[in-house]
Write a protein that holds these residues in place. Structure first.
Motif, mmCIF file in Angstrom:
data_model
loop_
_atom_site.group_PDB
_atom_site.id
_atom_site.type_symbol
_atom_site.label_atom_id
_atom_site.label_comp_id
_atom_site.label_asym_id
_atom_site.label_seq_id
_atom_site.Cartn_x
_atom_site.Cartn_y
_atom_site.Cartn_z
ATOM 1 N N ARG A 1 10.727 10.649 -8.908
ATOM 2 C CA ARG A 1 9.840 9.764 -9.650
ATOM 3 C C ARG A 1 10.504 8.464 -10.064
ATOM 4 N NH1 ARG A 1 6.162 12.689 -14.120
ATOM 5 N NH2 ARG A 1 5.328 10.576 -14.131
ATOM 6 N N THR A 2 9.678 7.436 -10.142
ATOM 7 C CA THR A 2 10.080 6.155 -10.728
ATOM 8 C C THR A 2 9.095 5.852 -11.854
ATOM 9 O OG1 THR A 2 8.752 5.038 -9.028
ATOM 10 C CG2 THR A 2 11.121 5.182 -8.650
ATOM 11 N N THR A 3 9.482 4.949 -12.722
ATOM 12 C CA THR A 3 8.578 4.544 -13.796
ATOM 13 C C THR A 3 7.562 3.541 -13.262
ATOM 14 O OG1 THR A 3 9.964 2.681 -14.478
ATOM 15 C CG2 THR A 3 10.434 4.855 -15.468
ATOM 16 N N PHE A 4 6.486 3.350 -14.011
ATOM 17 C CA PHE A 4 5.467 2.376 -13.598
ATOM 18 C C PHE A 4 6.044 0.956 -13.507
ATOM 19 C CE2 PHE A 4 1.931 -0.559 -14.442
ATOM 20 C CZ PHE A 4 1.095 -0.210 -13.378
ATOM 21 N N PRO A 5 6.851 0.503 -14.500
ATOM 22 C CA PRO A 5 7.468 -0.826 -14.360
ATOM 23 C C PRO A 5 8.355 -0.934 -13.114
ATOM 24 C CG PRO A 5 7.616 -0.091 -16.630
ATOM 25 C CD PRO A 5 7.123 1.082 -15.835
ATOM 26 N N GLU A 6 9.073 0.139 -12.786
ATOM 27 C CA GLU A 6 9.893 0.112 -11.566
ATOM 28 C C GLU A 6 9.018 -0.011 -10.323
ATOM 29 O OE1 GLU A 6 13.955 2.624 -12.475
ATOM 30 O OE2 GLU A 6 12.091 3.762 -12.216
ATOM 31 N N ALA A 7 7.889 0.673 -10.332
ATOM 32 C CA ALA A 7 6.960 0.580 -9.208
ATOM 33 C C ALA A 7 6.422 -0.836 -9.063
ATOM 34 C CB ALA A 7 5.814 1.574 -9.381
ATOM 35 N N MET A 8 6.164 -1.497 -10.172
ATOM 36 C CA MET A 8 5.681 -2.881 -10.134
ATOM 37 C C MET A 8 6.734 -3.809 -9.522
ATOM 38 S SD MET A 8 2.555 -2.990 -11.221
ATOM 39 C CE MET A 8 2.421 -1.478 -10.259
ATOM 40 N N VAL A 9 7.982 -3.590 -9.899
ATOM 41 C CA VAL A 9 9.068 -4.388 -9.314
ATOM 42 C C VAL A 9 9.192 -4.089 -7.824
ATOM 43 C CG1 VAL A 9 11.551 -4.852 -9.348
ATOM 44 C CG2 VAL A 9 10.313 -4.507 -11.496
ATOM 45 N N ASN A 10 8.993 -2.830 -7.439
ATOM 46 C CA ASN A 10 9.060 -2.446 -6.032
ATOM 47 C C ASN A 10 8.063 -3.205 -5.168
ATOM 48 O OD1 ASN A 10 10.548 0.426 -4.924
ATOM 49 N ND2 ASN A 10 10.715 -0.053 -7.088
ATOM 50 N N PHE B 1 0.833 -1.199 0.000
ATOM 51 C CA PHE B 1 0.000 0.000 0.000
ATOM 52 C C PHE B 1 0.872 1.256 0.000
ATOM 53 C CE2 PHE B 1 -2.541 3.380 1.841
ATOM 54 C CZ PHE B 1 -3.756 3.239 1.181
ATOM 55 N N ALA B 2 1.949 1.247 0.793
ATOM 56 C CA ALA B 2 2.856 2.396 0.861
ATOM 57 C C ALA B 2 3.519 2.657 -0.487
ATOM 58 C CB ALA B 2 3.918 2.169 1.935
ATOM 59 N N VAL B 3 3.919 1.599 -1.187
ATOM 60 C CA VAL B 3 4.518 1.737 -2.510
ATOM 61 C C VAL B 3 3.532 2.404 -3.470
ATOM 62 C CG1 VAL B 3 5.314 0.482 -4.560
ATOM 63 C CG2 VAL B 3 6.149 -0.177 -2.299
ATOM 64 N N ALA B 4 2.306 1.904 -3.494
ATOM 65 C CA ALA B 4 1.288 2.446 -4.405
ATOM 66 C C ALA B 4 0.984 3.912 -4.083
ATOM 67 C CB ALA B 4 0.015 1.604 -4.317
ATOM 68 N N GLN C 1 13.472 -5.020 -5.257
ATOM 69 C CA GLN C 1 14.023 -4.103 -6.259
ATOM 70 C C GLN C 1 15.468 -3.697 -5.982
ATOM 71 O OE1 GLN C 1 11.573 -3.351 -4.148
ATOM 72 N NE2 GLN C 1 12.304 -1.612 -2.957
ATOM 73 N N ASP C 2 15.862 -3.623 -4.722
ATOM 74 C CA ASP C 2 17.212 -3.154 -4.412
ATOM 75 C C ASP C 2 18.258 -4.229 -4.676
ATOM 76 O OD1 ASP C 2 18.294 -0.606 -3.616
ATOM 77 O OD2 ASP C 2 19.105 -1.589 -1.839
ATOM 78 N N PHE C 3 17.807 -5.436 -4.988
ATOM 79 C CA PHE C 3 18.726 -6.489 -5.415
ATOM 80 C C PHE C 3 19.010 -6.383 -6.912
ATOM 81 C CE2 PHE C 3 16.848 -8.329 -1.576
ATOM 82 C CZ PHE C 3 17.982 -8.790 -0.912
ATOM 83 N N ILE C 4 18.254 -5.504 -7.597
ATOM 84 C CA ILE C 4 18.402 -5.325 -9.041
ATOM 85 C C ILE C 4 18.973 -3.929 -9.271
ATOM 86 C CG2 ILE C 4 17.234 -5.397 -11.268
ATOM 87 C CD1 ILE C 4 14.941 -6.918 -9.821
#
Length: 346
Positions: A108-117, A90-93, A122-125
């Motif tokens: 800002r992050t991209t939508f695909p990055e948000a999905m990975v989050n 919920f916090a990510v969204a 994500q911090d492993f990538i």
């Protein structure tokens, strides 16, 4: 040493650590990253980032205590996921939405990055940006969970002194290797082995053992080694804060920190996880909008703080608690049903 079912003082300490980190981000760190128009450097919160160090010590204590209660690796993984993911997702969204609507380009992050989050991985990538800057600590926590899960699967999790000694020795080797070679590979290994923070988790694990088994010299000896590691590899200031946090923990175990049981600190301890998740980038958006509108006094820092507290309370009350109750209930029912199956041996 007397034992209690739960140390509420540690909950309060977690809340206090969250508050320190929040005000550090809103003052010193914001000023370093973007520059306050009028606030300038707030010396009071210069060392606020050491609150994260305290979080890791608390995690070492609490997670190791949890490991002693779980039935299996899957039991540990499922219970941790239920505890962490609902509020986090919920916090990510919410953070992604607010930052995007505010057109805060640097955040800002991209939508695909948000999905990975949403996976918390994500911090492993390396190529994927965190939706919020504080999420890097979740990679450290996740690494700790993975290490503990591996040890649990091998039946070694109760060999605490062996684990701590081996882990600290391995971390020392990794840090020395990176200092000597300083290549991209050694830097990568140092970062993703969490050797920068292993000493914090080890201190927490040792305090769990002290609470559970009494103040054996070997536990205090390992804490001393971990502090020494901190002085050598992280510096004098880091080491001094480690000593301060060790003293605090020792006083808690001795029941000398009853003042931490104040309703206010317990409240912040209760909402510390969602507060940590939502305060930074959402707070930065609010600060930027206020300063753009001419609200330049340091007193206006209360606006992003109170907004973050309200959001965190809402997440705790309407997302975190209900989802945990439902998911833990479903998991318990499924597990009990599995154990009652006629083909499962008693």
């Amino acid at each position: 040493m007397s034992q209690r079912r739960r140390f509420t003082e540690i909950d309060s300490l977690r809340g206090l650590a969250a508050l320190i980190v929040v005000f550090y981000h809103y003052t010193v760190y914001y000023d370093e990253k973007f520059g306050h128009e009028q606030w300038g450097q707030i010396d009071l919160f210069t060392f606020g980032h050491y609150g994260v160090q305290l979080f890791f010590i608390i995690s070492g204590f609490v997670i190791y205590m949890s490991l002693m209660k779980v039935k299996s690796v899957s039991d540990f993984a499922i219970k941790r996921s239920i505890r962490l993911y609902p509020a986090y997702m919920f916090a990510v969204a919410l953070t992604f939405l607010i930052v995007s609507l505010a057109s805060a380009e640097s955040l800002r992050t991209t939508f695909p990055e948000a999905m990975v989050n949403l996976t918390m991985l994500q911090d492993f990538i390396p190529a994927v940006k965190n939706v919020d800057g504080v999420y890097w600590t979740l990679r450290v926590e996740m690494t700790f969970y993975i290490i503990m899960a591996i040890l649990l699967s091998m039946g070694l999790v109760k060999k605490t002194m062996v684990i701590a000694g081996t882990w600290l020795a391995a971390s020392t080797f990794i840090r020395m290797m990176n200092a000597a070679l300083a290549t991209d590979l050694t830097a990568f290994i140092e970062k993703y082995s969490m050797s920068n923070y292993s000493q914090m988790f080890i201190i927490g694990m040792m305090f769990y053992c002290i609470w559970q088994h009494g103040g054996s010299k070997r536990y205090y000896g390992m804490i001393t080694l971990a502090i020494g590691y901190d002085f050598i590899f992280e510096g004098i200031t880091n080491g001094l804060f480690s000593i301060l946090f060790v003293i605090l923990f020792q006083l808690i175990l001795m029941n000398r920190m009853q003042w931490l049981n104040s309703p206010i600190l317990l409240f912040f301890g209760t909402i510390s996880y969602p507060l940590y998740l939502v305060h930074q980038n959402i707070g930065y958006v609010i600060i930027y909008k206020m300063e753009s509108a001419g609200f330049l006094s340091i007193t206006f820092i209360l606006v992003p703080f109170l907004a973050s507290v309200l959001i965190a309370y809402g997440i705790h009350q309407y997302i975190e608690k209900p989802s945990q109750n439902v998911l833990l209930g479903m998991y318990k029912d499924k597990r009990e049903g599995y154990l009652k199956h006629p083909l499962i041996k008693k």
